[in-house]
Design a protein around this motif. Structure first.
Motif, PDB file in Angstrom:
ATOM      1  N   ASP A   1       1.947  -4.847   2.631  1.00 50.20           N
ATOM      2  CA  ASP A   1       1.205  -4.436   4.036  1.00 50.20           C
ATOM      3  C   ASP A   1       0.247  -5.557   4.017  1.00 50.20           C
TER       4      ASP A   1
ATOM      5  N   ASP B   1       0.866  -1.105   0.038  1.00 49.04           N
ATOM      6  CA  ASP B   1      -0.077  -0.235  -0.013  1.00 49.04           C
ATOM      7  C   ASP B   1       0.769   1.289   0.061  1.00 49.04           C
ATOM      8  N   ASP B   2       1.892   1.153   0.829  1.00 46.35           N
ATOM      9  CA  ASP B   2       2.699   2.469   1.054  1.00 46.35           C
ATOM     10  C   ASP B   2       3.935   2.768   0.212  1.00 46.35           C
TER      11      ASP B   2
ATOM     12  N   ARG C   1      -5.794  -8.360   6.962  1.00 47.22           N
ATOM     13  CA  ARG C   1      -4.036  -7.994   6.091  1.00 47.22           C
ATOM     14  C   ARG C   1      -3.787  -9.564   5.615  1.00 47.22           C
TER      15      ARG C   1
END
Lengths: 294, 428
Positions: B193, B186-187, B269
């Protein structure tokens, strides 16, 4: 010492002697006896002579556990001794700050072992644990404490180093027995702080330091049990932090091989006695001479 | 010399104990039994509910539950209490671990109780769950469940990614493809993630894929003398090991240490998780996304591995009749309904497995029938007295290879060598 005093001393020692006999000596003798049997504590024991010891020698997991235990003792004992000595020299004074420092050093020792291990399980969490968060913030490497053999072994040492309260107390008590007059005489003779430490303080403390080292050796061969069981589970796999106590526990209590586990404890006893004898031979005379010179 | 006055508290205690003694008539007829179980808090709650219902149903047997966090703790306590001459009357254990007690004559066979029972007969249970608990021709324990390894999946993540939901007949390649699509960074820090899949690198997870590929785990299933990985087994093992080192769809060693796969799934997750029915009570607390179950993906044929636990009576129990009475309740319709509704078990009793209590509960998973569909295709790992040791050794080797990029052939050789003496020492 008259007979009355002697009797009083024996009476005072009696509970301890009784406790040691029932809780240490008798189980130790029992372990020696069980080591020559194959016994699961359910069926009748079967005499196997020295087969358990022979099997131990051929068991690769035992050899790894033995090596791990010896390495741990070789690293942890000097480290714990140095830390206990350093902290005692720093905190033996009588001020409130010294007292607070002594309490802080003692706290990890008085926390129940299981709680202590669980706290470390959180501290060592490779991603969310405070230790790696602090190391990362300082720009230092963040080891995988629980999944790489080297860091995991250091983690167990680290857990042991913080539990040095008993050794610390002994060293503090001994440091306080060093006469201040001797320090003053040495100072008048021109000795600086380091000189006084090396020529006066440490030689006088030497016999007690030897005693602490011997006691710590005994403890270090046993104290890996809970960290290895709860924090590292004997790994990272296969056996990076499997030490002799965990090896004996698993064979005895999980696999019901009490005879084999007893043979392991016999090896531990012999090993501990041998190391103590070596320590005494190596440093006993030195500590006596240091004391006499001081 | 004057006597010290008794304290008022002591007097009250004496009076209370006298009063209790006056009422001791019926108390004397109550038989007390102890029942050892292990599991997560949610699982223990299900067992506690069974014990409570049992006590409400009658007044002659008082059952005390002794819960443990995991099977190792239970085995330690069980073996020491047997050795100390005070065994529990009953314990609940997986078929992979009870043999060490059966081999030592520490268990009471239940055939005679079963024959005399009015509550149920052997035919009322799934044969698949009964067979592994037969030891040298005798039924040693009676199963409470007939669970298996399945794939739990986060349905919301599948929908968001536009992926087809896992279903009967899906293949290993389908699973890897989905897992890749669901592994998301995601980042942009080069560390995912969300991972597509979570699986414990253990022999019990690897075995069904070896079988699915037509391979063998041991040389002789009934009387194994060693691991015997043939070519199909090695191929399946390599694909399993590749999940981390090649496909990179499962968390790294470090990430797995930081947070286990069950927790990752709970927190949304993880796209998929291979687990048994055990996790359902915990997963029913999920409110932030939809989840369901699917059969294991296929390599060559549809197979899964049996996960079954059973109640065993200890040979040293002095309340065997009372213990059997508890078993009749816990494994009878009422007890099995309670554990089925709690989500913990795939009932071993056919009538409850086919009932709404299991198939159409108000809570997920929607497709609980997946567990029942698997039953005819379930295989069991060998039942030998040293299996707990064999698993410990094997799991260490497999885990090291899984996270370290090991090759199947090396793992197979290592497994075979390291467990040779454990098979040799095994009783069957």
């Amino acid at each position: 010492m008259d007979q009355h005093e002697r009797r009083g001393l024996w009476l005072m020692a009696a509970p301890f002697v009784l406790g040691v006999t029932v809780l240490v000596v008798m189980p130790a003798v029992g372990s020696f006896a069980m080591a020559v049997y194959e016994w699961d504590l359910v069926r009748p024991p079967r005499f196997v002579g020295l087969d358990n010891l022979r099997e131990l020698l051929d068991d690769p997991v035992f050899r790894i556990s033995l090596r791990n235990s010896l390495l741990y003792a070789a690293v942890a004992v000097p480290l714990r001794l140095l830390c206990a000595l350093g902290l005692a020299l720093l905190l033996y004074g009588h001020s409130r700050l010294h007292a607070a420092g002594r309490v802080a050093v003692l706290v990890p020792t008085v926390i129940p072992d299981v709680v202590y291990a669980l706290v470390w399980l959180w501290i060592l969490n490779p991603i969310y644990g405070p230790l790696n968060l602090v190391l990362g913030a300082a720009g230092l490497p963040t080891p995988s404490w629980l999944s790489q053999p080297g860091p995991a072994r250091w983690a167990v040492v680290l857990m042991g180093v913080f539990q040095l309260g008993e050794a610390f107390l002994i060293v503090v008590a001994v440091r306080r027995l060093v006469p201040e007059e001797l320090q003053e005489i040495a100072a008048m003779s021109g000795a600086g702080r380091w000189g006084r430490l090396v020529r006066v303080t440490l030689p006088i403390m030497a016999p007690a330091l030897l005693l602490v080292a011997m006691r710590d050796t005994i403890v270090s061969l046993q104290s890996t049990f809970l960290p290895a069981l709860i924090v590292t589970a004997g790994g990272p796999p296969p056996y990076a932090t499997t030490y002799l106590p965990l090896f004996a526990y698993r064979n005895g209590f999980e696999y019901l091989r009490y005879g084999y586990a007893s043979a392991t404890t016999v090896v531990m006893l012999v090993l501990t006695a041998s190391i103590l004898w070596l320590l005494y031979r190596a440093f006993g005379r030195w500590s006596r001479r240091a004391w006499e010179r001081a | 010399m004057t006597r010290r006055r008794r304290s008022p508290i002591a007097l009250v205690l004496v009076l209370l104990s006298v009063a209790a003694g006056c009422d001791a008539g019926p108390e004397d007829e109550v038989t007390r039994i102890t029942v050892m179980v292990s599991g997560d808090p949610e699982e223990i709650d299900a067992y506690r509910a069974v014990v409570t219902a049992f006590e409400r149903s009658q007044n002659v047997v008082d059952a005390q539950l002794l819960p443990f966090a995991d099977r190792d703790d239970l085995i330690v306590r069980l073996s020491t209490s047997i050795a100390g001459g005070q065994p529990p009357d009953l314990f609940l254990m997986n078929y992979r671990y009870y043999a060490q007690f059966a081999a030592r004559d520490a268990l009471e066979p239940v055939d005679s109780y079963l024959r005399m029972s009015d509550a149920f007969s052997a035919e009322d249970f799934f044969e698949t769950s009964m067979t592994p608990f037969r030891w040298q021709g005798e039924q040693m324990c009676l199963p409470q469940n007939v669970s298996s390894l399945v794939v739990y999946y986060n349905a919301d993540r599948f929908v968001q990614a536009g992926l087809p939901l896992p279903a009967e007949g899906w293949t290993w390649d389908d699973m890897v493809r989905s897992a890749r699509a669901l592994t998301i960074d995601d980042d942009g820090d080069a560390t995912p993630d969300v991972y597509g899949l979570g699986v414990d690198p253990e022999i019990i997870r690897l075995a069904p894929f070896i079988w699915s590929n037509g391979g063998a785990l041991v040389d002789d299933q009934a009387a194994p003398t060693r691991f015997a990985f043939d070519a199909p087994a090695l191929s399946a093992m390599q694909r399993f090991l590749d999940l981390r080192s090649v496909d990179r769809v499962t968390p790294s060693d470090e990430e797995a240490e930081a947070e286990d796969a069950e927790s990752r799934f709970l927190n949304g997750r993880l796209g998929m998780l291979m687990e048994s029915r055990r996790v359902v009570p915990a997963f029913r607390t999920i409110s932030s996304f939809q989840w369901d179950v699917a059969p294991l993906p296929i390599l060559s044929e549809q197979v899964s591995v049996l996960h079954a636990d059973a109640y065993c009576i200890t040979a040293g129990s002095d309340a065997k009749e009372a213990s059997w009475r508890f078993i009749e309740f816990a494994l009878g319709p009422e007890g099995q309904r309670i554990t089925a509704e709690a989500g913990r078990t795939v009932p071993s009793l056919r009538s409850i497995a086919d009932s709404d209590a299991f198939l159409e509960p108000a809570s997920p998973p929607l497709h609980s029938e997946v567990f029942l569909d698997q039953i005819p295709r379930l295989l069991a790992v060998p039942v030998v007295s040293t299996w707990a040791e064999i698993e410990d050794v094997a799991n260490g080797i497999i885990e090291e290879a899984y996270y370290g990029g090991g090759r199947a052939l090396e793992v197979a050789v290592e497994l075979t060598i390291q467990t040779e003496n454990l098979f040799a020492r095994a009783e069957r």
